[in-house]
Write an enzyme that holds these catalytic residues in place. Sequence first.
Site, PDB file in Angstrom:
ATOM      1  CG  HIS A   1      -2.137  -0.796   1.094  1.00  0.00           C
ATOM      2  ND1 HIS A   1      -3.295  -0.338   0.544  1.00  0.00           N
ATOM      3  CD2 HIS A   1      -2.369  -2.090   1.431  1.00  0.00           C
ATOM      4  CE1 HIS A   1      -4.204  -1.290   0.556  1.00  0.00           C
ATOM      5  NE2 HIS A   1      -3.668  -2.378   1.088  1.00  0.00           N
TER       6      HIS A   1
ATOM      7  CE  LYS B   1      -7.232  13.734  -0.334  1.00  0.00           C
ATOM      8  NZ  LYS B   1      -7.090  12.521  -1.101  1.00  0.00           N
ATOM      9  NE  ARG B   2      -5.516  10.185   9.796  1.00  0.00           N
ATOM     10  CZ  ARG B   2      -5.123   9.293  10.707  1.00  0.00           C
ATOM     11  NH1 ARG B   2      -5.759   8.151  10.818  1.00  0.00           N
ATOM     12  NH2 ARG B   2      -4.110   9.545  11.511  1.00  0.00           N
TER      13      ARG B   2
ATOM     14  CE  LYS C   1      -3.695  10.734   2.716  1.00  0.00           C
ATOM     15  NZ  LYS C   1      -4.402  10.037   1.630  1.00  0.00           N
TER      16      LYS C   1
ATOM     17  CB  THR D   1     -10.504   4.693  -2.080  1.00  0.00           C
ATOM     18  OG1 THR D   1     -10.236   5.046  -0.715  1.00  0.00           O
ATOM     19  CG2 THR D   1      -9.728   3.442  -2.451  1.00  0.00           C
TER      20      THR D   1
ATOM     21  CE  LYS E   1     -14.397   6.256  -0.109  1.00  0.00           C
ATOM     22  NZ  LYS E   1     -13.711   6.628   1.149  1.00  0.00           N
TER      23      LYS E   1
HETATM   24  C1  LIG Z   1     -12.415   6.846   1.437  1.00  0.00           C
HETATM   25  C2  LIG Z   1     -11.989   7.286   2.780  1.00  0.00           C
HETATM   26  C3  LIG Z   1     -10.646   7.584   3.018  1.00  0.00           C
HETATM   27  C4  LIG Z   1      -9.585   7.523   1.953  1.00  0.00           C
HETATM   28  O1  LIG Z   1      -9.473   8.803   1.364  1.00  0.00           O
HETATM   29  P1  LIG Z   1      -8.228   9.166   0.418  1.00  0.00           P
HETATM   30  O2  LIG Z   1      -8.634  10.481  -0.162  1.00  0.00           O
HETATM   31  O3  LIG Z   1      -8.132   8.099  -0.610  1.00  0.00           O
HETATM   32  O4  LIG Z   1      -7.038   9.256   1.288  1.00  0.00           O
HETATM   33  C5  LIG Z   1     -10.289   8.011   4.281  1.00  0.00           C
HETATM   34  N1  LIG Z   1     -11.193   8.127   5.278  1.00  0.00           N
HETATM   35  C6  LIG Z   1     -12.502   7.854   5.066  1.00  0.00           C
HETATM   36  C7  LIG Z   1     -13.456   8.013   6.199  1.00  0.00           C
HETATM   37  C8  LIG Z   1     -12.946   7.423   3.822  1.00  0.00           C
HETATM   38  O5  LIG Z   1     -14.235   7.131   3.648  1.00  0.00           O
END
Ligand SMILES: *Cc1c(COP(=O)(O)O)cnc(C)c1O
Length: 799
Positions: free
Chosen positions: A345, A533-534, A539, A641, A645
Site C-alpha cells: 500500500h 482525507k487523513r 497529501k 479511494t 467516491k
Molecule cells: C475513502 C476514505 C478515506 C480515503 O481517502 P483518500 O482520499 O483516498 O485518502 C479516508 N477516510 C474515510 C473516512 C474514507 O471514507
Amino acid sequence: MFTSKEEFKEQFRKGVLDSYGRPLEESHMTEQFVVLERMTRVQTSKNWADTKKCVHDNEQKEVHYFSMEFLMGRLLTNNLMNMGYYEMVKEGLADLGINIHDLEDLERDPGLGNGGLGRLAACFLDSLASSSLPGHGNTIRYQFGLFKQKMVDGYQTEIPDQWMSLTNKWEIRKSKHMVDVKFWGRVVWDEQTGKFTHVDAECIRAVPYDIPIVGNDTFVTNTLRMWSSEVSDNIPTNKDFRQYSQEVNEICQNLYPDDSTQAGRVLRLKQQYFFVSAGVQAIVKAHLRQYPNLDNFHEKHTIQLNDTHPVLAIPELMRILVDEYDYEWLDAWSIVKQTMAYTNHTILSEALEKWPVDIMRALLPRVYMMIEEINRRFTGFVKEVADNPEEVLNHVRIIKDDQVHMAHLAIAGSYSVNGVARIHTNILINSEMKHFATLYPNKFNNKTNGITHRRWLAYSNLPLRNLLKETIGEEWIHNPDKLEDLMAFVDDPKIQEQFLDVKKQKKEELAAYIKEHNGVEVDVNSIFDIQVKRLHAYKRQLLNVMHIIYLYQEMKRNPEFRIYPRTFIFGAKAAPAYFFAKKVIKLITSVGDVVNNDPVTKDYLKVIFVENYGVTLAEMIMPAADVSEQISTAGKEASGTGNMKFMMNGAITVGTLDGANVEIHELVGDDNCAIFGLTEEQVQETYRSGTYSSWDIYHNDFRIKTVIDSLLSTEWGTSSEEFRGVFEELMNHNDQYLLLADFDSYVKAQKRVEELYKDRTKWARICLVNIAKSGYFSSDRTIGQYAKEIWHIEPVKKL
Ligand SMILES: *Cc1c(COP(=O)(O)O)cnc(C)c1O
C-alpha cells in the site's frame, strides 16, 4: 425473522417488550434502535448458516482477508438495503409512528481504521458478499476505535471513541472457537520428541466475535471475525496477576492512530501477532474438521495480507505446520507460499515496516526462529539465481542490520504481490522492488482499488440514484459498468438540469450541517471545493491552503481581482503526535476565521473545517462536492479511494497524475478533469538532480513569497510564531513534497475549473461524464480481478 411488514411490526413490538419490559409506546428511542439492530442481525441468520453449509458441502476454496483495520461505517441501513428489507422496515416503523432516520442516526460509526486502507477492506467485504464469493475478514476487536476529533480554538484535540458504549448487536461471541496465543518465554530442544518447544510463554486467550457480512441481492453472507483478548486458563506463574491482566487488556484497547510511523512498538507487534496467530489457528482447525490433513490447505484457503501488518501469518503458518503437524520444512514452505498473497500500500520509505530483531526474538521466540530460517534459505536462493548476488541481497534481505523487513518477508513468502493502482504497481516493479521483480517476474501484479458503489452512490445519494433510475434504469447496481449508459444523456439539457438540481439538493444538506456545526452560512451557489482525507504532508492540504491564501491576498490588494464564489471544505484527522499535520489544521481554521469574516472577501471565499471526518460524514460530503481535491505529490499516493467516491457522485477531479488519478484521467479525458503539476518522473528527476531550491522559487514568484511570508506574520490572527514549523518545512527543509514547484500550475488548474463552472451546461456535462465513467472504480470490478487472477475462488452455489 419476519417476511412481511405486519410480521415486522409485531416482532418489533414484542422485541421492545421482551428486552425492556415496557410497551413500545413508553420505550425510549435508543431502546427501539437496539431492538431494530438486533432484529436486523437475526434476519441474516438463515442465510449466514446456509452460506457456511454450502461452502462446506461444495468443498469450496475461501479467501481470508487479514487486515489490522476495517473501517466499516454504519451497518444498519447498508444491511437492510442489501437484504432488500429497507422499505418494508421503514414503512413498518412509520406505521408505529417512528421515523427510521431517527434510529439510523443513533448508530455509532465504528472507527476501526485510520483511512483508505481500512475503508478498502470494508468495501472489499461488501463486494465479496455481493458477488456471492466466499470471503471473510479477520481483524482485532478494538475497545476504542480511532480517536474522536474535537476542535478547540481551531486546534485538534482527541477523545476516546467509545463505539460499543450503546450497543453492538451485530456481533456474536463464539467462545467455542477461542484459542491461546503465546508471547515471550524461550524455545528449548526436547531430546525426547526431537522437537523445539516454546516454554515459559505468556498465554493470552483470543476469543472471536463474528459479524455477518450480507451481500446485495444474494443469500451469501460472509463473516468478519474480530479477535478479543482475555485472560487464559493458562495463567503465567512468573508474573503478578494484575500485571498480566493489564497486559491482556492492553492488546485490544486501541487502534494505532498513526498509519505512517511506528509507535508503542512492542504493543503494536503484539497486536499484529495476536490477531494473525488466532486467525491462522482458527482456519487450520476449521480445515481439519473437514479434511484429514493440511496437505490441501492452500487449495481450500487463501490469505490476503492487507499491507505488512499481518505478515507474521507467514512464519506463523510455518510454525504450525512444522511444530504442530510435523511437516518437513520444504513441504510446509510449499503450502505457505501457495496460501499467502500480499498487497503493498505504500512506497513512502518511513512507512515501510521494520522490526528490531531483539524485540521480535524476545516477544516471539519461535516465530523469530522461523523467520531466521526463511531468511537463510532465501539468501541461499538469491545466491543461486542472481547474477550479482551481493548487490541484489543488499536490497532484498529479510533480516538486515538487525531488523526484520516485513515487506521482504511478505514477498518471499507469498505467491502474489500486488500494488493498488497502475502507476503504483509500476513503481514497485521498476524501482522500489525491482530486485524482487527480477527474482520473481510472475509474482507482481496490479489490482487498482475500488469502492462499493452501493454504499457510496446507491445508498448515500438517493436523489442521484433516482435520477439514474429514471434515465438508465438500475442495472448498474448489479453491473456497475452499466453506468456508462449515461453517456447517451450527457448532452441532454433536461438531464443536465436535473443533475444540477440533485447536486444542489445535496449541497443544501451539507450547508445545513455546516450551519449547525460550524455556525457559518455557506452559499450553495458557490463552488463546493472539497478535500477530505487523513492529514499528511504528502497529501498536501497545505498546497490547497496556499492557494486560498493567495486568492485572499490578491483580492485584498487588487479591487479588480474577483473570483467566482467558492467554499473550500476540509475534513481531516491528524495523528496525535504529528506536529506538522496539527499545525496545518490550525492554519486551515485560522485562515478560515479571517477570510470568512473579512468584508472584502466573505462573499467570495469561505473556508470550512468539518470536525471528526469519518465514513458517516463522508457519506454526506461526497454527494455535495463540485470539486474533488486529489493533489498529492506525484508518486506518493499509492491509489487513493476518496478520488473515486467523488467522481462517482459527479465531482470534477483537480489532481496530480498520482495513484488512481491517472486512471480517472485516462477514463474521462483532459476535458473532464483538471490535471496539474509535476509528473512522477519529473518528481524523481527533481529529487535526483539535487538542484531544487524552495528559496529560489520564493524569490522568483511574488505570489508565493507573499503567501509564505504570511506564515511568519500575525495576518491569521495568531502569534507570528504559530506557523513557524510550517514555514520551516517549506523553506528550511527545502519543501520535501514540492508544493512550491506545483503552485503555479495548481493555480492555473483552479482558474480553469472556475471558467468551466460558470458555463452551467458544460459543467453538468463534465459531472455526468464522470459518473458515467466511474463504474470501473466499483470494488466489484476489483474483487472480480482478485478472485479470478489471484485467489481462484468461485461464487457460492446454493445446494
Ligand atoms: C475513502 C476514505 C478515506 C480515503 O481517502 P483518500 O482520499 O483516498 O485518502 C479516508 N477516510 C474515510 C473516512 C474514507 O471514507
